[in-house]
Design an enzyme around this catalytic site. Structure first.
Site, short mmCIF file in Angstrom:
data_model
loop_
_atom_site.label_atom_id
_atom_site.label_comp_id
_atom_site.label_asym_id
_atom_site.label_seq_id
_atom_site.Cartn_x
_atom_site.Cartn_y
_atom_site.Cartn_z
CB SER A 138 -0.94 -0.04 1.21
OG SER A 138 -1.78 1.09 1.25
CB SER A 139 1.11 4.29 -0.36
OG SER A 139 1.64 5.60 -0.22
CE1 TYR A 152 -0.17 5.47 -5.48
CE2 TYR A 152 -0.11 6.76 -3.46
CZ TYR A 152 0.44 5.79 -4.27
OH TYR A 152 1.58 5.14 -3.87
CE LYS A 156 -0.72 2.34 -3.76
NZ LYS A 156 -0.23 1.02 -4.21
#
Length: 252
Positions: A138-139, A152, A156
């Site tokens: 993920s982020s 985005y 995520k």
């Protein structure tokens, strides 16, 4: 420490560059046999040759992970070639940042649904092996609001929820965890491009890192490989942030 990955079979999406390439190398260094994919055929062929020259048992395939049928066929072919699947690492992102309505579709199909589809295709093999592990990349942008707010960041964040649910639903059969990297710098990567084309944004992002630098791909890959290992047999449903103290929220 023996990570008990020798002879295991791993799938890695987005395995030719950056974090994905470092994950392939990390798993292969522990003796795993690795099937990886990426969109660009030349990059896949180059990475496959380099990894084989280094003595690793790997197989690269060029495909678009947004193509559900092609993705499922790749999983089936890898399982047949290597005799099963023990590890799935979902790493691809559309990197669709901005308010364009089409970016929502791209992020949904690539970031989220490619993860769902590759896991669903691999689940019977993961369960049959007895040590199945899923790691979704993920982020930190899914954990807090930053300049990627919108498609985005939302997708995520959804990956963390999906993976945690997977861990609960398949507890005792397949482990599932998420790794969220902070800003990661490598040749050909998004942050190198930002450094060259938007130095103001790059400077701002770099200034947020209390370590004074961005992550290296192998530093993030370490977390992925550890969670993929049967040694992590009781670690499931967790969210590992690898960001050098970039984010400041308390994760309870």
């Amino acid at each position: 420490m023996d990570l008990q990955l020798d002879g295991r079979v791993a799938l890695v999406t987005g395995g030719t560059k950056g974090i994905g390439r470092a994950v392939v190398e990390g798993l292969a260094a522990e003796g795993a046999r690795v099937a990886f994919c990426a969109r660009t055929a030349d990059d896949v062929a180059k990475a496959e040759q380099e990894l084989r020259d280094a003595g690793h048992d790997v197989a690269g395939t060029a495909l678009d992970v947004a193509d559900g049928a092609a993705l499922a066929a790749w999983v089936a072919a890898a399982a047949e070639r290597f005799g099963g699947i023990d590890v799935v690492v979902a790493n691809v992102s559309a990197l669709a940042i901005g308010p364009d309505p089409d970016f929502w579709r791209q992020s949904f199909e690539v970031d989220l649904m490619h993860t769902v589809r590759v896991v669903e295709a691999a689940l019977p093999h993961l369960e049959a092996g007895g040590v199945g592990s899923v790691v979704a990349v993920s982020s930190v942008s899914g954990r807090e609001i930053d300049f990627t707010a919108g498609p985005y960041g939302v997708m995520k964040s959804a990956l963390v929820h999906y993976t945690s649910g997977l861990a609960y639903q398949h507890a005792g059969k397949v482990r599932a965890n998420t790794v969220s990297p902070g800003n990661t710098y490598f040749d050909g990567g998004v942050w190198q491009s930002i450094e060259q084309n938007n130095p103001e944004l790059f400077g701002t992002a770099l200034g947020l890192n209390p370590t004074g630098r961005m992550a290296r791909p192998e530093e993030v890959a370490y977390g992925v490989v550890m969670l993929s290992s049967p040694r992590a047999s009781f670690i499931t449903g967790t969210h590992l942030v690898v960001d050098g103290a970039l984010t400041r929220g308390v994760q309870l």
